[in-house]
Each structure stands twice: as structure tokens, then as C-alpha cells.
Design a protein around this motif. Structure first.
Motif, PDB file in Angstrom:
ATOM      1  N   ARG A  28       0.676  -1.352  -0.105  1.00  0.00           N
ATOM      2  CA  ARG A  28      -0.077  -0.068  -0.109  1.00  0.00           C
ATOM      3  C   ARG A  28       1.020   1.463   0.054  1.00  0.00           C
ATOM      4  NH1 ARG A  28      -2.821  -1.623   3.712  1.00  0.00           N
ATOM      5  NH2 ARG A  28      -1.928  -0.586   5.617  1.00  0.00           N
ATOM      6  N   LEU A  29       2.009   1.373   0.618  1.00  0.00           N
ATOM      7  CA  LEU A  29       2.842   2.483   0.969  1.00  0.00           C
ATOM      8  C   LEU A  29       3.653   2.569  -0.316  1.00  0.00           C
ATOM      9  CD1 LEU A  29       3.506   2.382   4.807  1.00  0.00           C
ATOM     10  CD2 LEU A  29       1.944   3.627   3.607  1.00  0.00           C
ATOM     11  N   GLU A  30       4.173   1.566  -0.891  1.00  0.00           N
ATOM     12  CA  GLU A  30       5.099   1.631  -2.016  1.00  0.00           C
ATOM     13  C   GLU A  30       4.217   2.164  -3.228  1.00  0.00           C
ATOM     14  OE1 GLU A  30       7.058  -2.061  -2.573  1.00  0.00           O
ATOM     15  OE2 GLU A  30       8.516  -1.704  -0.976  1.00  0.00           O
ATOM     16  N   SER A  31       2.897   1.827  -3.250  1.00  0.00           N
ATOM     17  CA  SER A  31       2.249   2.226  -4.281  1.00  0.00           C
ATOM     18  C   SER A  31       1.771   3.693  -4.172  1.00  0.00           C
ATOM     19  CB  SER A  31       1.016   1.485  -4.545  1.00  0.00           C
ATOM     20  OG  SER A  31      -0.107   1.613  -3.494  1.00  0.00           O
ATOM     21  N   ALA A  32       1.846   4.375  -3.159  1.00  0.00           N
ATOM     22  CA  ALA A  32       1.316   5.830  -2.970  1.00  0.00           C
ATOM     23  C   ALA A  32       2.565   6.491  -3.320  1.00  0.00           C
ATOM     24  CB  ALA A  32       1.286   6.027  -1.310  1.00  0.00           C
ATOM     25  N   VAL A  33       2.493   7.474  -4.364  1.00  0.00           N
ATOM     26  CA  VAL A  33       3.535   8.255  -4.833  1.00  0.00           C
ATOM     27  C   VAL A  33       3.154   9.872  -4.621  1.00  0.00           C
ATOM     28  CG1 VAL A  33       4.261   6.882  -6.567  1.00  0.00           C
ATOM     29  CG2 VAL A  33       2.260   8.209  -7.124  1.00  0.00           C
ATOM     30  N   THR A  34       1.846  10.152  -3.981  1.00  0.00           N
ATOM     31  CA  THR A  34       1.721  11.376  -3.618  1.00  0.00           C
ATOM     32  C   THR A  34       0.877  11.413  -2.304  1.00  0.00           C
ATOM     33  OG1 THR A  34      -0.631  11.355  -4.626  1.00  0.00           O
ATOM     34  CG2 THR A  34       1.130  12.065  -5.992  1.00  0.00           C
ATOM     35  N   ILE A  35       0.667  12.653  -1.693  1.00  0.00           N
ATOM     36  CA  ILE A  35       0.032  12.748  -0.369  1.00  0.00           C
ATOM     37  C   ILE A  35      -1.614  12.149  -0.733  1.00  0.00           C
ATOM     38  CG2 ILE A  35      -0.764  14.265   1.390  1.00  0.00           C
ATOM     39  CD1 ILE A  35       2.198  13.336   1.397  1.00  0.00           C
ATOM     40  N   ASP A  36      -1.944  12.394  -1.661  1.00  0.00           N
ATOM     41  CA  ASP A  36      -3.503  12.302  -2.087  1.00  0.00           C
ATOM     42  C   ASP A  36      -3.641  10.768  -2.150  1.00  0.00           C
ATOM     43  OD1 ASP A  36      -4.934  14.714  -2.342  1.00  0.00           O
ATOM     44  OD2 ASP A  36      -4.098  14.912  -4.245  1.00  0.00           O
ATOM     45  N   ASP A  37      -2.452   9.970  -2.610  1.00  0.00           N
ATOM     46  CA  ASP A  37      -2.720   8.530  -2.610  1.00  0.00           C
ATOM     47  C   ASP A  37      -2.685   8.116  -1.087  1.00  0.00           C
ATOM     48  OD1 ASP A  37      -2.380   8.319  -5.255  1.00  0.00           O
ATOM     49  OD2 ASP A  37      -0.329   8.020  -5.243  1.00  0.00           O
ATOM     50  N   LEU A  38      -2.103   8.656   0.023  1.00  0.00           N
ATOM     51  CA  LEU A  38      -2.161   8.343   1.134  1.00  0.00           C
ATOM     52  C   LEU A  38      -3.375   8.670   1.617  1.00  0.00           C
ATOM     53  CD1 LEU A  38       1.553   9.471   2.387  1.00  0.00           C
ATOM     54  CD2 LEU A  38       0.714   7.072   2.075  1.00  0.00           C
ATOM     55  N   ARG A  39      -3.880   9.742   1.239  1.00  0.00           N
ATOM     56  CA  ARG A  39      -5.248  10.099   1.844  1.00  0.00           C
ATOM     57  C   ARG A  39      -6.280   9.044   1.396  1.00  0.00           C
ATOM     58  NH1 ARG A  39      -9.773  12.614  -0.496  1.00  0.00           N
ATOM     59  NH2 ARG A  39     -11.188  13.675   1.272  1.00  0.00           N
ATOM     60  N   ASP A  40      -6.372   8.484   0.131  1.00  0.00           N
ATOM     61  CA  ASP A  40      -7.063   7.563  -0.331  1.00  0.00           C
ATOM     62  C   ASP A  40      -6.843   6.192   0.581  1.00  0.00           C
ATOM     63  OD1 ASP A  40      -8.311   9.132  -2.144  1.00  0.00           O
ATOM     64  OD2 ASP A  40      -6.843   8.299  -3.883  1.00  0.00           O
ATOM     65  N   ALA A  41      -5.743   5.730   0.809  1.00  0.00           N
ATOM     66  CA  ALA A  41      -5.658   4.620   1.634  1.00  0.00           C
ATOM     67  C   ALA A  41      -5.825   4.894   2.994  1.00  0.00           C
ATOM     68  CB  ALA A  41      -3.953   4.355   1.519  1.00  0.00           C
ATOM     69  N   ALA A  42      -5.788   6.014   3.552  1.00  0.00           N
ATOM     70  CA  ALA A  42      -6.124   6.246   4.828  1.00  0.00           C
ATOM     71  C   ALA A  42      -7.481   6.191   5.003  1.00  0.00           C
ATOM     72  CB  ALA A  42      -5.956   7.688   5.353  1.00  0.00           C
ATOM     73  N   ARG A  43      -8.513   6.673   4.011  1.00  0.00           N
ATOM     74  CA  ARG A  43     -10.029   6.797   3.971  1.00  0.00           C
ATOM     75  C   ARG A  43     -10.457   5.186   4.046  1.00  0.00           C
ATOM     76  NH1 ARG A  43     -11.114   9.425  -0.220  1.00  0.00           N
ATOM     77  NH2 ARG A  43     -11.375   7.821  -1.773  1.00  0.00           N
ATOM     78  N   ARG A  44      -9.754   4.396   3.429  1.00  0.00           N
ATOM     79  CA  ARG A  44     -10.102   3.021   3.170  1.00  0.00           C
ATOM     80  C   ARG A  44     -10.114   2.413   4.423  1.00  0.00           C
ATOM     81  NH1 ARG A  44      -7.554   3.499  -1.856  1.00  0.00           N
ATOM     82  NH2 ARG A  44      -5.645   2.487  -1.099  1.00  0.00           N
ATOM     83  N   ARG A  45      -9.205   2.794   5.236  1.00  0.00           N
ATOM     84  CA  ARG A  45      -8.661   1.959   6.382  1.00  0.00           C
ATOM     85  C   ARG A  45      -9.322   2.594   7.927  1.00  0.00           C
ATOM     86  NH1 ARG A  45      -5.157  -1.847   6.288  1.00  0.00           N
ATOM     87  NH2 ARG A  45      -4.005  -1.161   8.317  1.00  0.00           N
ATOM     88  N   LEU A 351       4.545  23.650   8.285  1.00  0.00           N
ATOM     89  CA  LEU A 351       4.229  22.518   9.376  1.00  0.00           C
ATOM     90  C   LEU A 351       3.010  21.960   8.248  1.00  0.00           C
ATOM     91  CD1 LEU A 351       3.680  24.110  12.639  1.00  0.00           C
ATOM     92  CD2 LEU A 351       5.482  22.729  12.055  1.00  0.00           C
ATOM     93  N   ILE A 352       3.136  20.618   8.290  1.00  0.00           N
ATOM     94  CA  ILE A 352       2.149  19.480   7.929  1.00  0.00           C
ATOM     95  C   ILE A 352       1.566  18.837   9.016  1.00  0.00           C
ATOM     96  CG2 ILE A 352       3.595  19.221   5.646  1.00  0.00           C
ATOM     97  CD1 ILE A 352       4.102  16.393   7.249  1.00  0.00           C
ATOM     98  N   GLY A 353      -0.020  18.891   8.831  1.00  0.00           N
ATOM     99  CA  GLY A 353      -1.106  18.270   9.602  1.00  0.00           C
ATOM    100  C   GLY A 353      -1.640  17.202   9.035  1.00  0.00           C
ATOM    101  N   ARG A 354      -2.457  17.287   8.197  1.00  0.00           N
ATOM    102  CA  ARG A 354      -3.326  16.244   7.651  1.00  0.00           C
ATOM    103  C   ARG A 354      -2.304  15.540   6.907  1.00  0.00           C
ATOM    104  NH1 ARG A 354      -6.683  20.706   7.378  1.00  0.00           N
ATOM    105  NH2 ARG A 354      -8.742  20.605   7.862  1.00  0.00           N
ATOM    106  N   ALA A 355      -1.329  16.063   5.950  1.00  0.00           N
ATOM    107  CA  ALA A 355      -0.452  15.150   5.383  1.00  0.00           C
ATOM    108  C   ALA A 355       0.158  13.957   6.175  1.00  0.00           C
ATOM    109  CB  ALA A 355       0.546  15.914   4.637  1.00  0.00           C
ATOM    110  N   TYR A 356       0.443  14.507   7.323  1.00  0.00           N
ATOM    111  CA  TYR A 356       1.044  13.528   8.299  1.00  0.00           C
ATOM    112  C   TYR A 356       0.113  12.441   8.771  1.00  0.00           C
ATOM    113  CZ  TYR A 356       1.370  12.824  13.394  1.00  0.00           C
ATOM    114  OH  TYR A 356       1.491  12.181  14.896  1.00  0.00           O
ATOM    115  N   LEU A 357      -1.063  12.849   9.240  1.00  0.00           N
ATOM    116  CA  LEU A 357      -2.144  11.996   9.671  1.00  0.00           C
ATOM    117  C   LEU A 357      -2.636  11.029   8.788  1.00  0.00           C
ATOM    118  CD1 LEU A 357      -4.453  14.350  11.870  1.00  0.00           C
ATOM    119  CD2 LEU A 357      -2.508  12.609  12.575  1.00  0.00           C
ATOM    120  N   TYR A 358      -2.570  11.468   7.328  1.00  0.00           N
ATOM    121  CA  TYR A 358      -3.019  10.382   6.201  1.00  0.00           C
ATOM    122  C   TYR A 358      -1.913   9.371   6.176  1.00  0.00           C
ATOM    123  CZ  TYR A 358      -5.954  14.472   4.338  1.00  0.00           C
ATOM    124  OH  TYR A 358      -7.134  15.169   4.241  1.00  0.00           O
ATOM    125  N   GLY A 359      -0.525   9.639   6.134  1.00  0.00           N
ATOM    126  CA  GLY A 359       0.490   8.801   6.466  1.00  0.00           C
ATOM    127  C   GLY A 359       0.076   7.785   7.500  1.00  0.00           C
TER     128      GLY A 359
END
Length: 407
Positions: A28-45, A351-359
């Protein structure tokens, strides 16, 4: 055209079977190439209420949308034929080195998003050589964060409470733990209207209602982790039956003023930064008050909707007070290019907040590492394409802010 049967020696160089990845998290993490990809993975989990707490903002969420649009409206101006084989992405921030021009913002209730919580963030930040900020409303104690990342650069974010003794106690604990920077949040006299939380009935900890029990069937791993690890604990409370906004309204003090800031400055031995500045006038007054830095921020769009866009404020604040204090910025950052643009316009740090939490939601500590890696790679690539080799070479001439939606 003449045709022939393909020969094995012609086919073999084209065969590129990948080594199988048996870890779902790693895939899942290797396929994520943008923060939006991590967001999509976060929403699913993640259950909807917990994801929406992270992803959402106040009222119609206009402030957040405008902040993100401001970064999307950047136009870069690269220089060509420059030697950019080596790029340095670090410099000093508040008197100490940071390997990248961003750090992890303070976030509340973090272990509710994913059980590794603040420990994952602090350890990932330590490994990357960037600061980690712990919130007053964090779910890990100041002392435990310090123990988990003893060589990390840890900051602490303070909300001024109605109970001043409780605020003083947190300041003393942060100083005793070796925290080097105190972020005083100045844009939260009351809680913003976070409508997603109201609609979801989001409470701390989540209540086992029929709705949440039905949700368990869709998110069994998240619930298993929540119920089989240490119960959520806070610096301030162990349980709260209402929404997050209702909790904040019982704690936040709407009478806080510059005298209170002066009192904090007297108590605190390290660097002092005011977080949540939204006007040039306030930035000037804070410079006169002797703070070491300001964070231009509208709280990620989570307080006043239709608030000023921090990125739009950046050039004039840097021009007027940048010689007296450090100017940092947050809200809406979703890529390394956003960070490079902010630095070019004078920000010393972001500072990053949401981007960190998506990861974090996508993969725990490894997900936070992936967030930092994605942003770091994007920063380096953007700098190279702009023709600069260090942060000091970034200048306002590298960036134009398009004026969509500007007054």
C-alpha cells in the motif's frame, strides 16, 4: 511489413516480474506516490468519524478549500543550465538545524486516528531530522514522546486553559522534558463549528453505539487495534461524552490576551512561537511582544471559515517583520512544491498536519516515513527543476501567485 516469430532472446529483456510483496502495508505504501494517494489509503482503512475528524474543517470548509487552491495557483519560474547535481534541503530553524523545511504540526487525539499515534510521528521526525510538535490535546504524554525520541527535536503546542494552573503545569513539564520550542495557539478562543464531527456524533473515546458496532464490520483492523492497545489517555482528561468541539469549549479561555502571552514568555525558557496569526497587524504586534516566530495559519480551516489564506499573507508579513522574527506557515500543504513555494516567498519553515495523519492512518510509523519521503523527494526535484541547489537560493522571483479569488 515483414513479420517473424519472436525469439526468446528478444523477449527476455522485456520480462520484468516484480518480487512479490507479502506485506499489505508495504504494498500500500510503496504504491503511494503522492499525499493524495496516502489520503485515499487512509480513508479506506479508517472509520468515517475518525477520518472525517482529520479530513474535515469548519462549517462549509471554504477556508481549507481556498488555502489548497492558493497553492494550486502557484506559477513557478525556473532558471536553466544550472548545475543541480547536489541539493541541500536543510537550514537552521529557530536556532537549530532542520534537514527539511517542514515539520510535523501538533494534532489532537492522534492515537484515535491510528494506535501508534504521536510515537510514530515523533520517531519518524527524529529519523528524518525534522521537528515534531505535540499538542496539548495529544494522546501521548510529553514525557513518553521524549522517551520515544530522545534525540529528536520536540516542540510542544499550548492552548491557554481557563485553569491557569493546568497551563503552568504543562509549561513546566515541557521545559523539564527538554522541549526546545513552545507553540502558543492564538486563534482558538472557542472551537470552530466542525460540522462533520456533529453529523458523525464523533466523541472521545468513540462510543460503542449500534452505528459504531456496524462500522466494526467494515473496519475490523482499526477497531481491533483500538480495543487491544492501551486505552486512550490525555494530559487533560480520560473520557468525554460529547463532541470534540464541546470539549474544546469547556477548556479554551476566550479572555486570553497579550498580557497572558507575556506571562507565558516569562515562564518559558526556550523559543516562543505564536501559531494562528492571520493579519499583518497582529504579526507586527507579536514582533513587538518579543516572540521568536509566528505561524501564519487559520488552523487548517478548522476554526473561522472564510478566514484569510495564510499563503497569501506570507509575502507582506515577511517584508514587514521577517527581520525581527521567523515566519512559518501552514494550512493546505499537500506537496513538496507547496513547501518550496512558501520558502521562496520568505517562509523559514512550514508545518504539515493532515498530510502526516494521512500517512499515519495508511500505515502507522511506516506511513509517516512515507509521507516525509514523498515530500522530501518532491522538494528536491522541484528545487532542481527551478535551478537552485539550496534553500537560500529560493527567491520571490521563482514564484507568481495567480490572483484567482483574491481581493
Amino acid at each position: 511489413m515483414r513479420r517473424r516469430m519472436p525469439r526468446p532472446k528478444d523477449i527476455m529483456p522485456l520480462v520484468g516480474f516484480r518480487k512479490p510483496r507479502f506485506s499489505a502495508t508495504r504494498r500500500r505504501l510503496e504504491s503511494a506516490v503522492t499525499i493524495d494517494d496516502l489520503r485515499d489509503a487512509a480513508r479506506r482503512r479508517t472509520p468515517k468519524a475518525a477520518f472525517d475528524y482529520t479530513d474535515g474543517a469548519a462549517e462549509a470548509e471554504i477556508s481549507l478549500a481556498r488555502a489548497r487552491q492558493a497553492f494550486e495557483d502557484i506559477e513557478f519560474h525556473p532558471a536553466i543550465l544550472r548545475d543541480v547535481a547536489e541539493v541541500d534541503t536543510g537550514w537552521d530553524v529557530l536556532g537549530r538545524p532542520a534537514a527539511l523545511p517542514f515539520g510535523i504540526a501538533p494534532t489532537g487525539f492522534t492515537r484515535l486516528m491510528q494506535t501508534e499515534g504521536e510515537i510514530a510521528g515523533a520517531q519518524a521526525a527524529e529519523a528524518a531530522g525534522i521537528p515534531f510538535s505535540l499538542s496539548t490535546l495529544g494522546t501521548t504524554s510529553i514525557e513518553d514522546v521524549k522517551a520515544a525520541s530522545p534525540n529528536g527535536r520536540n516542540w510542544f503546542q499550548l492552548y491557554m486553559w481557563k485553569d491557569r494552573d493546568r497551563s503552568a503545569n504543562l509549561i513546566d513539564r515541557a521545559a523539564a522534558a527538554g522541549i526546545d520550542t513552545l507553540l502558543v495557539t492564538v486563534d482558538a478562543p472557542v472551537a470552530g463549528a466542525r460540522l462533520r464531527d456533529k453529523r458523525n456524533g464523533f466523541s472521545i473515546p468513540p462510543q460503542l453505539t449500534l452505528k459504531t458496532m456496524l462500522n466494526m464490520a467494515r473496519q475490523p483492523a482499526w477497531w481491533f487495534n483500538l480495543l487491544t492497545t492501551e486505552p486512550l489517555a490525555f494530559a487533560s482528561l480520560s473520557r468525554w461524552p460529547g463532541t470534540v468541539a464541546e470539549l474544546l469549549d469547556t477548556m479554551f479561555d476566550p479572555t486570553v490576551d497579550y498580557e497572558d502571552l507575556a506571562w507565558i514568555k516569562q515562564q518559558w525558557p526556550g523559543k516562543l512561537v505564536a501559531k494562528g496569526v492571520q493579519s499583518l497587524g497582529d504579526a507586527k504586534r507579536l514582533a513587538d511582544a518579543g516572540v521568536d516566530g509566528v505561524v501564519l495559519s487559520n488552523h487548517g480551516g478548522r476554526q473561522l471559515d472564510r478566514a484569510p489564506v495564510p499563503f497569501h499573507l506570507l509575502p507582506e508579513v515577511v517584508r514587514e517583520v521577517g527581520g525581527d522574527l521567523e515566519v512559518h506557515v501552514d494550512t493546505g500543504i499537500m506537496s513538496g512544491a507547496d513547501i518550496v513555494a512558501a520558502v521562496a516567498l520568505g517562509a523559514r519553515f512550514t508545518l504539515i498536519g493532515r498530510a502526516y495523519l494521512y500517512g499515519l492512518m495508511a500505515g502507522g510509523r511506516r506511513g509517516v516515513d512515507r509521507t516525509i519521503a514523498i515530500l522530501g523527494d518532491q522538494i528536491t526535484r522541484t528545487m532542481r527543476l527551478l535551478g537552485v541547489t539550496c534553500l537560500e537560493e529560493l527567491e520571490p522571483t521563482h514564484v507568481t501567485q495567480l490572483r484567482r479569488g483574491r481581493a
